[in-house]
Design an enzyme around this catalytic site. Structure first.
Site, PDB file in Angstrom:
ATOM      1  N   TYR B 101      11.489 -20.441 -82.445  1.00 40.09           N
ATOM      2  CA  TYR B 101      12.694 -20.444 -83.293  1.00 40.09           C
ATOM      3  C   TYR B 101      12.372 -21.199 -84.574  1.00 40.09           C
ATOM      4  O   TYR B 101      11.793 -22.289 -84.535  1.00 40.09           O
ATOM      5  CB  TYR B 101      13.849 -21.136 -82.558  1.00 40.09           C
ATOM      6  N   GLU B 190      17.437 -17.818 -90.751  1.00 43.02           N
ATOM      7  CA  GLU B 190      17.102 -18.144 -89.356  1.00 43.02           C
ATOM      8  C   GLU B 190      16.298 -17.009 -88.737  1.00 43.02           C
ATOM      9  O   GLU B 190      16.657 -15.841 -88.897  1.00 43.02           O
ATOM     10  CB  GLU B 190      18.402 -18.369 -88.565  1.00 43.02           C
TER      11      GLU B 190
END
Lengths: 292, 376
Positions: B101, B190
């Site tokens: 991530y 993101e």
């Protein structure tokens, strides 16, 4: 004494010749603010009802002795105007302009903080010290002189609370609208610190709203560093759970940002919180009465 | 402005962040053609501006073009948390060895961009932050210093990525993501998951990209990506549709929110949250009333205006203009005006002598009156 603007304020309005700049610049002067200059590139030498207009802020400082700037410049040029004011030696910059790109403020913030400049806004209603100076768009007629400091993220809600206080016979030392943008020049804490040091302020009302954790941080400051009582109002108790900024946004602050969570955090730090503007005004009246 | 996955990936691609090849499809036939062109297994992904697509059945693997066509017709029209799927992203399927991530958020509190990186990707990042906070590396970047290579090293070593091949690719992605964040005026970028394939290739399998509305004038290419059809007019104008019967119109977000609170406080049920904004000119008032009265539940309307930049006489004129242009006879309209040009505004309304306009002096009394009228 009041804070940020007072009888020593010598104001230059950046964007004085635009419609908003002119309307509010003249209103500020009519209130008694010492408006010494306007700045509009290319319009140097003109005047707006007797207020001299210069091409640059540097001239407004050297020719007219300006020490405070009010920025009404359109959004895409607003941060440039702030830099210009700071580099011309202006000590206090109040930016009313809304829709200023957030990244521009992100870069400007450490710059003007490093120079020790006080900045309020952007996207804010300005600063009013009743009886002394009004810099911005706050309708001064609804406020009166007194000893209550008022600091708020929201413009019109500030007026509402000020109005409720006035109805109860309570006046203000200074009213500061810090603005609701992602990056503003001064936070609640910056303003609370100045109210704490101001000998004309006895009590402070902090007006917040849902989102972020600025109110929670301010509460910690109040508990640790302030001797003066602080009361608060938070808007948004009936708001449905808001849109969060993706996944990352929600976990940055560690706060849910709801009105209820803020109320609890503030109360835990000894700050009384009203649930309507009328209620918070009444709570202030009780506290002010108790102190008188 | 939130971007769809495929739009965010287009920006990723422009900044050199590796993504899988894909095609946009709005019909099952287009999905079939796209899968055929891409060749091999594909993933059919619903394009909606909300999370939780996978759980809602909005992401499916298809082995063949015909399968992609069938999966597309399953997913198109699906309602995912109130968002109807009208577009699909058909992407070459990737084999996944690891899921990481990586994000950059605009941290308002710190007034700095904030990097977050963990090798525990693919799940809700809130969960990682809560259950295993040490696995999540957070790092602020000084906006004046800008990106420096050490930032990537801190993230990579901090999260414990030790394969040199991965380290090299991630360092490059970190730098490019920062460029994408700054140069696109992003509020959030993101990548979840950032995958490592069995062959050791690192790439962005998803994208969440939010751009600052106030900076769109600098990015006409991004501004063009706005999906005007997907924007619910009631939602964009009235900001929030609630479930009650008192229509609310204030000026400024704070006062409008506070008005909703006060209506609820006196026992009413707010129908919406509508902010006229700083200007609040007559035309804006007409538009607001048009939108509010589209909601069949609305029984009364409460205008709570405290003029600053907004001038009360303008608002009054707007209300009268709306009464001329729209059939508002069924709606009692409670109006509270204070601040800039309030006297003039009240006079304009009084002189018009409309039977369904109820002037009130304070916010609290106005709220009470509007609630009482909604119950009639």
């Amino acid at each position: 004494m009041a804070i940020i603007v007072d009888n020593d304020t010598r104001l230059v309005v950046q964007g004085l010749t635009g419609s908003e700049g002119r309307f509010h610049g003249l209103r500020n002067r009519a209130y008694g603010t010492n408006v010494v200059a306007g700045v509009t590139p290319g319009k140097g030498g003109q005047d707006v009802e007797g207020i001299p207009v210069f091409d640059t802020v540097a001239e407004a400082v050297s020719e007219a002795g300006a020490n405070t700037s009010l920025v009404f410049v359109p959004a895409r040029f607003a941060v440039d105007a702030v830099y210009e004011a700071v580099d011309a030696g202006i000590g206090t910059v109040i930016a009313i302009t809304e829709h200023v790109p957030a990244h521009e403020m992100l870069r400007a913030y450490p710059y003007f903080r490093g120079k020790g400049v006080t900045m309020i806004g952007p996207n804010c209603p300005g600063v009013l010290s009743p009886g002394k100076a009004n810099v911005g768009i706050i309708p001064a007629e609804i406020f009166s002189e007194g000893s209550i400091g008022l600091v708020s993220r929201s413009g019109t809600l500030t007026y509402q609370i000020g109005h409720e206080l006035t109805q109860l016979g309570l006046g203000n030392s200074t009213i500061v609208g810090i603005g609701g943008d992602p990056v503003v020049g001064s936070s609640f804490i910056d303003v609370l610190e100045r109210f704490e040091a101001d000998d004309e302020t006895d009590l402070v009302v902090m007006v917040g709203e849902i989102g972020g954790d600025e109110e929670e941080k301010a509460a910690g400051f109040v508990q640790e560093r302030m001797s003066k009582p602080v009361l608060s109002y938070i808007a948004g108790f009936s708001a449905p759970p808001g849109k969060t900024m993706g996944h990352a946004g929600a976990i940055i602050s560690g706060s849910s940002g709801t009105a209820q969570a803020k109320k609890e955090a503030l109360e835990a730090c000894g700050i009384e919180v009203g649930t309507t503007p009328t209620e918070v005004a009444q709570m202030v009246a009780e506290r002010a009465g108790a102190r008188a | 402005m939130d971007l769809y996955e495929y739009q965010g990936k287009e920006l990723f691609r422009r900044f050199g962040i590796p993504v899988s090849e894909g095609r946009l499809a709005e019909t099952p036939e287009e999905a079939l053609a796209a899968a055929d062109e891409l060749g091999g297994p594909v993933v059919v992904k619903a394009q909606v501006l909300t999370g939780g697509r996978g759980k809602a059945g909005g992401v499916k693997l298809a082995e063949t073009p015909e399968d992609a066509e069938a999966k597309a017709s399953d997913i198109l029209g699906l309602d995912i948390k109130g968002h109807v799927v009208r577009r699909l992203w058909i992407e070459k399927a990737s084999d996944i060895a690891k899921e990481y991530y990586l994000s950059i958020a605009f941290d308002r509190g710190a007034k700095q961009p904030l990097f977050m990186f963990t090798t525990q990707g693919g799940v809700e990042i809130e969960q990682v932050a809560e259950e295993n906070p040490d696995a999540l590396v957070r790092l602020h970047v000084d906006p004046l210093e800008g990106f420096q290579p050490w930032v990537a090293r801190r993230l990579i070593y901090g999260a414990g990525v030790d394969d040199p091949n991965e380290q090299k690719q991630i360092a490059s992605i970190v730098e490019k993501l920062y460029r994408a964040f700054v140069e696109s005026d992003a509020m959030l970028t993101e990548i979840n998951p950032l995958i490592v394939t069995p062959e050791g290739e690192v790439k962005a399998l998803d994208s969440k990209f939010t751009v600052d509305d106030n900076a769109l004038f600098r990015h006409p290419d991004i501004a063009e990506m706005r999906d005007t059809e997907a924007a619910d007019p009631l939602e964009t104008f009235a900001r929030e549709k609630l479930d009650g019967d008192v229509g609310i119109c204030g000026n400024g977000a704070g006062l409008s929110m506070s008005t909703v609170d006060v209506v609820a406080h006196v026992g009413g049920r707010p129908a919406n949250f509508c902010d006229l904004g700083g200007g609040g000119d007559a035309e804006g008032v007409v538009d607001a009333l048009e939108v509010i009265t589209r909601d069949p539940q609305v029984k009364s309307i409460f205008f709570n205006i405290f003029g600053g930049i907004t001038r009360c006489d303008e608002v009054a004129r707007g209300i009268l203009a709306a009464l001329d242009r729209l059939d508002m006879s069924a709606y009692p309209i409670v109006v509270r005006l204070d601040g800039t040009n309030a006297e003039a505004g009240r006079r304009i309304l009084a002189e018009a002598g409309k039977p369904n306009i109820y002037p009130e002096a304070t916010m609290l009394e106005g709220a009470r009156k509007a609630v009482e009228l909604a119950k009639k």
